[in-house]
Write a protein that holds these residues in place. Structure first.
Motif, short mmCIF file in Angstrom:
data_model
loop_
_atom_site.label_atom_id
_atom_site.label_comp_id
_atom_site.label_asym_id
_atom_site.label_seq_id
_atom_site.Cartn_x
_atom_site.Cartn_y
_atom_site.Cartn_z
N SER A 122 -6.09 11.46 12.46
CA SER A 122 -6.67 10.62 11.41
C SER A 122 -5.70 10.50 10.25
CB SER A 122 -8.00 11.22 10.92
OG SER A 122 -7.79 12.50 10.34
N ASP A 123 -5.81 9.40 9.57
CA ASP A 123 -5.01 9.16 8.37
C ASP A 123 -5.83 8.26 7.46
OD1 ASP A 123 -2.01 9.28 7.22
OD2 ASP A 123 -2.88 7.30 6.82
N ALA A 124 -6.08 8.71 6.26
CA ALA A 124 -7.00 8.01 5.36
C ALA A 124 -6.44 6.70 4.82
CB ALA A 124 -7.39 8.92 4.20
N THR A 125 -5.14 6.52 4.88
CA THR A 125 -4.54 5.35 4.23
C THR A 125 -4.12 4.28 5.22
OG1 THR A 125 -3.75 6.74 2.42
CG2 THR A 125 -2.76 4.57 2.63
N SER A 126 -3.20 4.61 6.10
CA SER A 126 -2.63 3.58 6.98
C SER A 126 -2.98 3.76 8.45
CB SER A 126 -1.11 3.55 6.83
OG SER A 126 -0.55 4.81 7.14
N GLY A 127 -3.59 4.89 8.82
CA GLY A 127 -3.94 5.10 10.21
C GLY A 127 -2.80 5.71 11.00
N VAL A 128 -3.15 6.42 12.08
CA VAL A 128 -2.15 7.03 12.95
C VAL A 128 -1.59 5.98 13.90
CG1 VAL A 128 -1.73 8.80 14.69
CG2 VAL A 128 -3.30 9.27 12.80
N SER A 129 -0.27 5.94 14.03
CA SER A 129 0.35 4.95 14.91
C SER A 129 0.82 5.57 16.23
CB SER A 129 1.53 4.27 14.22
OG SER A 129 2.52 5.23 13.85
N ILE A 130 1.49 6.71 16.17
CA ILE A 130 2.00 7.35 17.38
C ILE A 130 1.90 8.87 17.24
CG2 ILE A 130 3.59 5.50 18.03
CD1 ILE A 130 5.84 7.12 16.75
N ARG B 299 0.85 -1.19 0.00
CA ARG B 299 0.00 0.00 0.00
C ARG B 299 0.89 1.24 0.00
NH1 ARG B 299 -5.27 1.54 1.41
NH2 ARG B 299 -5.80 -0.62 1.89
N SER B 300 0.54 2.20 -0.84
CA SER B 300 1.28 3.45 -0.93
C SER B 300 0.63 4.50 -0.03
CB SER B 300 1.31 3.94 -2.38
OG SER B 300 1.92 5.21 -2.46
N ASP B 301 1.45 5.12 0.80
CA ASP B 301 0.94 6.16 1.71
C ASP B 301 1.97 7.28 1.78
OD1 ASP B 301 -0.13 7.77 3.62
OD2 ASP B 301 -0.21 6.26 5.20
N ARG B 302 1.72 8.35 1.04
CA ARG B 302 2.61 9.51 1.05
C ARG B 302 1.90 10.75 1.61
NH1 ARG B 302 3.53 7.24 -4.05
NH2 ARG B 302 2.53 8.96 -5.17
N THR B 303 0.73 10.55 2.21
CA THR B 303 -0.03 11.67 2.77
C THR B 303 0.17 11.73 4.27
OG1 THR B 303 -1.69 11.46 1.03
CG2 THR B 303 -2.32 12.69 2.99
N ALA B 304 0.55 12.90 4.78
CA ALA B 304 0.78 13.06 6.21
C ALA B 304 -0.55 12.99 6.97
CB ALA B 304 1.46 14.40 6.48
N PRO B 305 -0.54 12.43 8.18
CA PRO B 305 -1.76 12.37 8.99
C PRO B 305 -2.11 13.74 9.57
CG PRO B 305 0.08 11.52 10.24
CD PRO B 305 0.60 11.79 8.86
N ASN B 306 -3.33 13.85 10.07
CA ASN B 306 -3.78 15.05 10.76
C ASN B 306 -3.91 14.75 12.25
OD1 ASN B 306 -4.21 16.62 8.34
ND2 ASN B 306 -6.02 15.35 7.96
N SER B 307 -3.68 15.78 13.07
CA SER B 307 -3.86 15.61 14.51
C SER B 307 -4.27 16.94 15.13
CB SER B 307 -2.57 15.12 15.17
OG SER B 307 -1.54 16.08 15.05
#
Length: 199
Positions: free
Chosen positions: A153-161, A124-132
């Motif tokens: 939130s993160d539309a692709t892989s989810g927020v981890s930390i 899976r490609s995820d180059r979009t930064a998450p929001n917080s």
């Protein structure tokens, strides 16, 4: 197998019994096998390098070509490369999309490896930064501690930390909590000081 034919005529003459065979054939009914090298489950790269290999245990013909299949976002598989002798290729990844791959080998006798119903490797490609964001705080408080709550939130892989920063009396932000999966914390404030928080 090798074959030699000796002819006899009516008069009893015999064709030369040469050692050299007239024809030779090899029976190879063994289906070849192939596999893709591993790929990361997630990537921020724009291009994926795919590598594969194959073998034929039949003892007759080696692997002659490969067909590489790709699926986008769980859809139907389609050939990425067909009947190629290559064992690697580059593939452009679109941000936010997932891809599945598998490879099929064919040997020189025409035996073809069975197609697969599911991907051998996925990425899976995820180059979009998450929001917080931190939930709003009262402008003035008489509490001894500041209760912080945040989320992301993160539309692709989810927020981890999360990294949580604090600024004291308008100064430069400093790290309050690094690399946490928590979404709340208590900050020990001091009387008469103002604090700003960031994630």
């Amino acid at each position: 197998y090798t074959f030699r034919v000796i002819a006899f005529d009516v008069a009893g003459n015999v064709s030369p019994n040469e050692v050299t065979a007239d024809v030779t054939t090899t029976i190879d009914q063994t289906v070849p096998a192939s596999s893709l090298f591993s790929v990361p489950a997630l990537t921020t790269d724009e291009t994926l390098s795919l590598f594969w290999t194959g073998s034929d245990a039949g003892g007759g013909f080696e692997v002659a070509s490969y067909t590489v299949f790709v699926s986008e976002n769980g859809g139907a598989f389609s050939p990425l490369l067909a009947d190629t002798t290559l064992t690697s290729t580059s593939f452009d990844l679109e941000d936010g999309k997932s891809y599945g791959f598998y490879v099929v080998a064919k040997d020189g006798a025409g035996n073809v490896e069975a197609k697969q119903a599911v991907a051998e490797r996925t990425i899976r490609s995820d180059r979009t930064a998450p929001n917080s964001a931190i939930e709003p705080l009262p402008l003035v408080s008489n509490a001894e501690h500041v209760q912080l709550t945040w989320g992301g939130s993160d539309a692709t892989s989810g927020v981890s930390i999360y990294d949580v920063f604090v600024s004291e009396n308008g100064g430069a932000p400093s790290l309050f909590w690094a690399g946490t999966a928590a979404t709340s914390a208590t900050f020990p404030g001091e009387d008469g000081k103002s604090y700003s928080f960031f994630t």
